[in-house]
Design an enzyme around this catalytic site. Structure first.
Site, PDB file in Angstrom:
ATOM      1  N   ARG A   1       7.399  -4.353 -13.585  1.00  0.00           N
ATOM      2  CA  ARG A   1       7.271  -3.763 -12.258  1.00  0.00           C
ATOM      3  C   ARG A   1       8.626  -3.279 -11.761  1.00  0.00           C
ATOM      4  O   ARG A   1       9.682  -3.708 -12.235  1.00  0.00           O
ATOM      5  CB  ARG A   1       6.659  -4.748 -11.273  1.00  0.00           C
ATOM      6  CG  ARG A   1       7.534  -5.929 -10.923  1.00  0.00           C
ATOM      7  CD  ARG A   1       6.798  -6.926 -10.052  1.00  0.00           C
ATOM      8  NE  ARG A   1       6.264  -6.306  -8.845  1.00  0.00           N
ATOM      9  CZ  ARG A   1       5.438  -6.912  -8.010  1.00  0.00           C
ATOM     10  NH1 ARG A   1       5.016  -8.135  -8.271  1.00  0.00           N
ATOM     11  NH2 ARG A   1       5.023  -6.303  -6.930  1.00  0.00           N
TER      12      ARG A   1
ATOM     13  N   LYS B   1       4.653  -7.173   2.711  1.00  0.00           N
ATOM     14  CA  LYS B   1       3.862  -6.658   3.830  1.00  0.00           C
ATOM     15  C   LYS B   1       4.037  -7.513   5.081  1.00  0.00           C
ATOM     16  O   LYS B   1       4.139  -6.992   6.192  1.00  0.00           O
ATOM     17  CB  LYS B   1       2.385  -6.592   3.435  1.00  0.00           C
ATOM     18  CG  LYS B   1       2.035  -5.404   2.573  1.00  0.00           C
ATOM     19  CD  LYS B   1       0.593  -5.397   2.153  1.00  0.00           C
ATOM     20  CE  LYS B   1       0.356  -6.301   1.003  1.00  0.00           C
ATOM     21  NZ  LYS B   1      -0.806  -6.011   0.177  1.00  0.00           N
TER      22      LYS B   1
ATOM     23  N   GLU C   1      -5.211  -2.391  -3.741  1.00  0.00           N
ATOM     24  CA  GLU C   1      -5.957  -3.078  -2.687  1.00  0.00           C
ATOM     25  C   GLU C   1      -5.644  -2.373  -1.369  1.00  0.00           C
ATOM     26  O   GLU C   1      -4.477  -2.237  -1.008  1.00  0.00           O
ATOM     27  CB  GLU C   1      -5.531  -4.544  -2.606  1.00  0.00           C
ATOM     28  CG  GLU C   1      -5.817  -5.349  -3.857  1.00  0.00           C
ATOM     29  CD  GLU C   1      -5.297  -6.765  -3.725  1.00  0.00           C
ATOM     30  OE1 GLU C   1      -5.724  -7.473  -2.796  1.00  0.00           O
ATOM     31  OE2 GLU C   1      -4.432  -7.161  -4.537  1.00  0.00           O
TER      32      GLU C   1
END
Length: 654
Positions: A345, A355, A119
């Site tokens: 992950r 973020k 994204e």
């Protein structure tokens, strides 16, 4: 004595490396102290340490002969280890075995297609490096192709800078996208399929509020009975009309959603009538103001995989439950059916990857920017000087399984350290220079010394540096008062200078009365001592020496704890006040200019040929100090260096 002086002078004038029996040719690194010492001195130190360790372990043992023998055995064991270089790990290991091998065997295809679908709403971080390596690497290993697909379905969060940075990072890691595509390329097609889903009575327009939708899904705690939205009973015609009203801007954001009619009784939350489209009153960076509605990830992702013929849709385990809805939707609307499989992950402890939190650090000036070398965004890791090949090696070392990995920073840095050890040249650098005037060095002043860029890798070549009567050494390599356990320079004490004609002995020093700092050291050649116990690095002084002043930034952990997000008082209260230490007046030897001209070091991954790579591709080992890379703040006249990693984890010079 005159003959010895003449021989040394001749060697310097000819630019030859000193003979193996003299002046450092047999030097070995004492890993515990960070000092370069003779082979004999290292043997003595190792024997002494081994004997001491044995005594501490066996305090009740009085058999001195046995202790001595064990100590000698320890020395014998250590010596060969120093000569053994670690072989680079097989770059395809993670595809040949384990999870990824099983995935391919589950669906062996002659033409493999994968995709990396970020994204574009932020900068990639170290965890994304694994996703890039897995998806691009899987396709490459099996002779296939990998798309870089931007999942640009949320215009409220997307910016052009993120598109550019993401593509740069993929290429920096050494991968070439088969095609660069955008989910928005398919907006028309996705809309048509949404209407088709309605006509199949598999979707409906919901006008419920958030609280009502929570109740439908079992309430706040998920303990009440789930039930389907009343709007699911609308006719196909009603849903088509309301969906077109959404498209035409007749609903405001959050007033209406297109939901998939899945199975509200299923135990999997990803089957509880997920949203397929929502209203967003925001122009899109590529399609402009055309659309008032945008598809969700759950609707878009699987269909775009099918459009592009993705054979293996590889994603992290957070999407494991989504596999059910992924397969459900594709079976309703498209013929080509990819398989989705999920791997663990990668996360790093001791830092932040969120973020939102990183944005606060940047905006409040705790760091220089998103690329501050103390962060773990990929642009920050690149600026710090970490080679792309080291990141790929790290991912490969960890392997790929279905288990999430939370790795300590020290583990990451150890891989970087091993990679740099075998791939970058060595230079002499002093962080906090103090001049040493060698009073009897007139005959050698201005002569040239030939120095290899790497004693382990002759292919890196060598270079000449000037030896001058005045040299700079690091302030930490001098003590005003000597002690028996100190092996560097002190009044009346001898130390070797790497590649110099003779060791030097300090005779006096001067100090600044105001600061108490030593401002100059006087020394003479110790022409009698053949093998000093320790050798230190130095940098030539004076015009014409080719040495350069530079600013050196030593970056330490940005946070004090392993989990700053859980720190008392919040993560901002956990910031390490010593996360950056700057040496504004460091000195580096003249070989730096050649290293800079020959960058990148090494030629690998996305930095695979001369001149390909930014300033951070100028990498080297500062002998006895650390590994360094040039920072983007550098200019022709002002060199700025970042420490990539220390030479050895948590070790300091004695």
């Amino acid at each position: 004595m005159a003959d010895a002086v003449a021989d040394a002078a001749a060697k310097l004038q000819l630019g030859d490396t000193p003979a193996p029996s003299e002046n450092g040719a047999k030097l070995q690194l004492d890993e515990e102290t960070g000092e370069w010492v003779s082979k004999g001195e290292l043997k003595k130190r190792l024997a002494k340490r081994a004997k001491k360790a044995l005594k501490e372990k066996n305090k009740d043992t009085s058999d001195a002969a046995t202790a001595l023998k064990t100590a000698q055995d320890a020395v014998a064991t250590k010596r060969p280890k120093e000569k053994t270089e670690e072989a680079a790990i097989d770059p395809d290991a993670m595809f040949k075995q384990g999870f990824l091998n099983d995935v391919f065997n589950e669906r062996p295809e002659k033409q493999v297609f994968t995709r990396f679908p970020p994204e574009p709403n932020g900068f990639l971080h170290i965890g994304h490096a694994k996703a890039i390596a897995v998806n691009f690497g899987f396709a490459r290993y099996h002779g296939g192709k990998c798309y870089l697909r931007f999942d640009d379905t949320n215009p409220e969060a997307e910016e052009e800078v993120y598109f550019t940075a993401i593509e740069e990072m993929v290429r920096w890691l050494g991968f070439e996208p088969y095609k660069i595509t955008y989910s928005s390329d398919n907006f028309d097609k996705l809309y048509e399929l949404a209407e088709k889903l309605i006509t199949l009575d598999k979707a409906y327009v919901c006008r419920c509020g958030d609280d009502e939708i929570k109740l439908q899904r079992g309430g706040e705690k998920g303990t009440s009975t789930r039930y389907r939205c009343k709007h699911a009973e609308q006719t196909v015609e009603e849903n088509i009309q309301q969906f077109r009203d959404m498209r035409d801007g007749k609903y405001k954001p959050r007033e209406a959603f297109l939901r998939m009619k899945q199975d509200i009784t299923d135990g999997n939350p990803q089957m509880w009538d997920l949203a397929a489209y929502r209203v967003l009153d925001k122009p899109h960076h590529r399609t402009g103001p055309k659309w008032k509605i945008y598809p969700t990830y759950d609707f878009t992702h699987c269909l775009c995989d099918s459009f592009e013929g993705i054979t293996h849709s590889l994603c992290t385990t957070e999407f494991f439950l989504s596999r059910t809805s992924y397969e459900w939707l594709n079976k309703q609307l498209v013929d080509f059916q990819p398989i989705q499989r999920e791997y663990g992950r990668l996360s790093i402890s001791g830092t932040l990857l969120s973020k939102r939190k990183l944005k606060e650090l940047v905006e409040k000036k705790y760091v220089r920017g998103w690329d501050d070398p103390r962060l773990y965004t990929l642009i920050a890791v690149r600026r710090r000087g970490v080679p792309p090949g080291a990141i790929l090696e790290f991912v490969n070392e960890l392997g790929v399984t279905t288990t999430n990995s939370i790795i300590q920073i020290s583990r990451f840095e150890q891989t970087i350290r091993r990679y740099l050890e075998r791939t970058v040249p060595r230079l002499m650098l002093v962080l906090d220079p103090v001049p040493v005037v060698i009073e009897d060095a007139d005959e050698f002043d201005g002569t040239k010394v030939m120095v290899p860029f790497s004693p382990k890798t002759p292919a890196m070549g060598d270079h000449k540096i000037k030896f001058t009567k005045t040299v700079y050494i690091d302030r930490s390599d001098f003590r005003e008062v000597d002690s028996k356990d100190y092996f560097r320079l002190a009044p009346g004490k001898t130390v070797g200078l790497l590649q110099a004609p003779f060791p030097i002995k300090a005779t006096s020093f001067t100090k600044d009365e105001a600061t108490g700092k030593v401002t100059e050291i006087r020394a003479v050649f110790d022409r009698e001592t053949k093998k000093p116990k320790t050798f230190i690095q130095w940098v030539a002084a004076g015009e014409g020496s080719g040495s350069r002043k530079c600013e050196v930034r030593l970056h330490n952990a940005l946070f004090k704890s392993e989990n700053p997000a859980a720190a008392e008082g919040g993560y901002l209260n956990d910031i390490n006040p010593n996360s950056e230490v700057v040496y504004p007046d460091a000195m580096i030897e003249s070989g730096f200019d050649e290293i800079r001209a020959r960058a990148p070091w090494p030629e690998a991954a996305g930095e695979d040929k001369l001149g390909k790579g930014g300033p951070e591709s100028v990498r080297f080992q500062g002998m006895r100090v650390a590994y360094f890379a040039m920072d983007s703040d550098s200019t022709d006249d002002n060199i700025v260096l970042n420490r990539i990693v220390s030479l050895k984890e948590d070790k300091e010079k004695s």
